[in-house]
Write a protein that holds these residues in place. Structure first.
Motif, PDB file in Angstrom:
ATOM      1  N   ASN A  59       0.800  -1.228   0.000  1.00 13.01           N
ATOM      2  CA  ASN A  59       0.000   0.000   0.000  1.00 13.01           C
ATOM      3  C   ASN A  59       0.835   1.282   0.000  1.00 13.01           C
ATOM      4  O   ASN A  59       0.457   2.270   0.630  1.00 13.01           O
ATOM      5  N   LEU A  72       0.074  -2.701  -5.930  1.00 14.23           N
ATOM      6  CA  LEU A  72      -1.304  -3.214  -5.962  1.00 14.23           C
ATOM      7  C   LEU A  72      -1.413  -4.555  -5.264  1.00 14.23           C
ATOM      8  O   LEU A  72      -2.486  -4.961  -4.831  1.00 14.23           O
ATOM      9  N   GLY A 145      -6.619  -0.367  -1.994  1.00 13.33           N
ATOM     10  CA  GLY A 145      -7.772  -0.877  -2.730  1.00 13.33           C
ATOM     11  C   GLY A 145      -8.897  -1.086  -1.745  1.00 13.33           C
ATOM     12  O   GLY A 145      -8.682  -1.612  -0.665  1.00 13.33           O
ATOM     13  N   THR A 152     -15.443  -1.445  -6.493  1.00 14.39           N
ATOM     14  CA  THR A 152     -14.060  -1.703  -6.118  1.00 14.39           C
ATOM     15  C   THR A 152     -13.169  -0.713  -6.852  1.00 14.39           C
ATOM     16  O   THR A 152     -13.250  -0.579  -8.067  1.00 14.39           O
TER      17      THR A 152
ATOM     18  N   TRP B   8      -1.154  -8.774   3.991  1.00 18.49           N
ATOM     19  CA  TRP B   8      -0.401  -7.716   3.302  1.00 18.49           C
ATOM     20  C   TRP B   8      -0.908  -6.331   3.654  1.00 18.49           C
ATOM     21  O   TRP B   8      -0.131  -5.437   3.933  1.00 18.49           O
ATOM     22  N   CYS B   9      -2.224  -6.138   3.645  1.00 16.59           N
ATOM     23  CA  CYS B   9      -2.776  -4.787   3.779  1.00 16.59           C
ATOM     24  C   CYS B   9      -3.107  -4.394   5.215  1.00 16.59           C
ATOM     25  O   CYS B   9      -3.449  -3.240   5.470  1.00 16.59           O
ATOM     26  N   ARG B  12      -8.675  -4.609   7.745  1.00 11.03           N
ATOM     27  CA  ARG B  12      -9.654  -4.008   6.834  1.00 11.03           C
ATOM     28  C   ARG B  12     -11.031  -4.563   7.159  1.00 11.03           C
ATOM     29  O   ARG B  12     -11.165  -5.626   7.731  1.00 11.03           O
ATOM     30  N   ASP B  13     -12.038  -3.825   6.718  1.00 13.15           N
ATOM     31  CA  ASP B  13     -13.410  -4.225   6.975  1.00 13.15           C
ATOM     32  C   ASP B  13     -13.764  -5.504   6.208  1.00 13.15           C
ATOM     33  O   ASP B  13     -13.267  -5.741   5.101  1.00 13.15           O
ATOM     34  N   SER B  15     -16.238  -6.230   4.528  1.00  4.33           N
ATOM     35  CA  SER B  15     -16.894  -6.034   3.227  1.00  4.33           C
ATOM     36  C   SER B  15     -15.902  -6.087   2.067  1.00  4.33           C
ATOM     37  O   SER B  15     -16.292  -6.278   0.924  1.00  4.33           O
ATOM     38  N   GLU B  16     -14.611  -5.915   2.350  1.00  3.87           N
ATOM     39  CA  GLU B  16     -13.609  -5.976   1.281  1.00  3.87           C
ATOM     40  C   GLU B  16     -13.218  -7.410   0.928  1.00  3.87           C
ATOM     41  O   GLU B  16     -12.515  -7.622  -0.054  1.00  3.87           O
ATOM     42  N   HIS B  59      -8.826 -11.172  -0.328  1.00  5.89           N
ATOM     43  CA  HIS B  59      -8.994  -9.728  -0.147  1.00  5.89           C
ATOM     44  C   HIS B  59      -9.446  -9.126  -1.485  1.00  5.89           C
ATOM     45  O   HIS B  59      -8.670  -8.501  -2.203  1.00  5.89           O
ATOM     46  N   ALA B  60     -10.723  -9.357  -1.806  1.00  2.81           N
ATOM     47  CA  ALA B  60     -11.230  -9.127  -3.160  1.00  2.81           C
ATOM     48  C   ALA B  60     -11.137  -7.666  -3.597  1.00  2.81           C
ATOM     49  O   ALA B  60     -10.873  -7.379  -4.751  1.00  2.81           O
ATOM     50  N   ALA B  61     -11.367  -6.735  -2.671  1.00  3.96           N
ATOM     51  CA  ALA B  61     -11.374  -5.330  -3.072  1.00  3.96           C
ATOM     52  C   ALA B  61     -10.014  -4.671  -2.847  1.00  3.96           C
ATOM     53  O   ALA B  61      -9.819  -3.508  -3.190  1.00  3.96           O
ATOM     54  N   GLY B  62      -9.074  -5.386  -2.247  1.00  5.96           N
ATOM     55  CA  GLY B  62      -7.769  -4.789  -1.948  1.00  5.96           C
ATOM     56  C   GLY B  62      -6.677  -5.379  -2.810  1.00  5.96           C
ATOM     57  O   GLY B  62      -6.650  -5.163  -4.018  1.00  5.96           O
ATOM     58  N   CYS B  63      -5.810  -6.192  -2.189  1.00  8.61           N
ATOM     59  CA  CYS B  63      -4.663  -6.727  -2.927  1.00  8.61           C
ATOM     60  C   CYS B  63      -5.009  -7.973  -3.726  1.00  8.61           C
ATOM     61  O   CYS B  63      -4.176  -8.483  -4.453  1.00  8.61           O
ATOM     62  N   ARG B  64      -6.244  -8.478  -3.577  1.00 10.81           N
ATOM     63  CA  ARG B  64      -6.752  -9.623  -4.339  1.00 10.81           C
ATOM     64  C   ARG B  64      -5.909 -10.889  -4.123  1.00 10.81           C
ATOM     65  O   ARG B  64      -5.730 -11.678  -5.028  1.00 10.81           O
ATOM     66  N   ARG B  65      -5.388 -11.065  -2.914  1.00 12.11           N
ATOM     67  CA  ARG B  65      -4.617 -12.284  -2.609  1.00 12.11           C
ATOM     68  C   ARG B  65      -5.452 -13.199  -1.725  1.00 12.11           C
ATOM     69  O   ARG B  65      -6.230 -12.716  -0.889  1.00 12.11           O
TER      70      ARG B  65
END
Lengths: 207, 129
Positions: A59, A72, A145, A152, B8-9, B12-13, B15-16, B59-65
């Protein structure tokens, strides 16, 4: 040949609050490249290429030669900037990574970039997301993200932003979500003075 | 709603994220003689644990991992978060006291509820006392 591409939000006009506290605009001229590569291998290969290290801290972003390199994911980056700067960097990056397995794609047509700026920009964004946007937490150069409304998107606060001035946030969003995100941002900004949008033909704006 | 700590992030909530079901189910080694029952076991059958449960989240809305989460399914307490390919950490957790005497497996299973005799002589399930 003239560039005949139509940006995702060409049908929307930029909005600005009367007192300048908030403004919403599309950035159709921004060039974008997506990079997928193993972080360790890439940064080893790029050691010889001056100034081109990929940020490995989640981030965050790096600003180099007029291009913002956004983290990302642990193996995914986005290059964002003026067309010429991104092209120049792409060529150098391609040379640096020639020996390792990687993917470097033009994702400009896939995404739309929306800029939300002004001293009330943080507050307007806070209405749409669960991210912590306190100035002490979400700082210049940060990337996140998240969900904005139901869309999104990736939020980026430009590293070049001067803390004395008002922040400028960039939202990088899939092209098909762009119009929805624009409308929820316009709606969220109304209490901070954004004027009402001019509806497209046949479009009914909820009060 | 709860907060999930992405490896990683950071926190987070919910919902992400999207949940990918039970973790650590490995594809059986390719065998020509595998029966339909064995395939069904791998493809469909999942444990429905009450208490400690290992599941995959994205983490679908963030780093997608994708990553793994150890969660107590009855309290929604997240006990550990670890990356794909890592060994699950050794954690233990308890079940909350259930005054209505719910079964140890699943919930709302009336057949397994403890039958008690009320003072007036009528038999009742404990959760209605």
């Amino acid at each position: 040949m003239p560039d005949r591409r139509i940006s995702a939000l060409a049908h929307r006009t930029p909005l600005q609050a009367g007192d300048g506290a908030l403004s919403l605009a599309e950035r159709p001229q921004v060039a974008m490249r997506g990079l997928r590569v193993d972080a360790k291998a890439a940064n080893r290969a790029l050691k010889k290429t001056k100034g081109l290290a990929l940020p490995e801290t989640p981030n965050t972003s790096r600003h180099t030669e007029g291009v913002h390199i956004l983290w990302l994911g642990p193996d995914e980056w986005l290059f964002l900037g003026e067309v010429d700067a991104v092209h120049a960097l792409r060529d150098r990056l391609g040379d640096g990574l020639a020996q390792i397995h990687h993917q470097l794609l033009d994702v400009r047509d896939q995404n739309a970039v929306i800029a939300l700026s002004g001293k009330r920009a943080r507050e307007a964004l806070m209405k749409l997301t669960t991210l912590d946007l306190h100035p002490g937490v979400f700082r210049p150069g940060d990337v996140a993200g998240s969900l904005f409304g139901r869309a999104t998107a990736t939020l980026h606060l430009l590293e070049t932003y001067d803390p004395e001035r008002d922040p400028e946030f960039l939202l990088i969003v899939r092209r098909s979500y762009a119009d929805y995100l624009w409308c929820v941002l316009a709606r969220a900004g109304r209490e901070f003075g954004l004027p009402d949008q001019t509806p497209k033909a046949g479009e009914i704006m909820r009060p | 709603m709860f907060v999930i700590e992405c490896p990683w992030c950071g926190p987070r909530d919910q919902s992400e994220f999207s949940c990918g079901g039970e973790a650590h189910i490995s594809r059986p080694a390719e065998r020509s003689d595998m029966s339909d029952e064995e395939w069904a076991e791998f493809v469909f059958m999942r444990t429905n644990a009450k208490g400690l449960f290992a599941e995959r989240w994205n983490h679908a809305a963030g780093c997608r991992r994708w990553f793994n989460v150890l969660r107590n399914t009855s309290t929604d307490e997240i006990l550990a978060v670890y990356r794909m390919g890592e060994t699950p950490p050794d954690v233990s957790t308890g079940l909350p006291a259930t005054p209505c005497g719910e079964a140890e497996i699943g919930s709302g299973n009336d057949a397994a509820k403890v039958m008690v005799e009320a003072a007036d002589g009528t038999t009742n399930t404990r959760d209605t006392v």
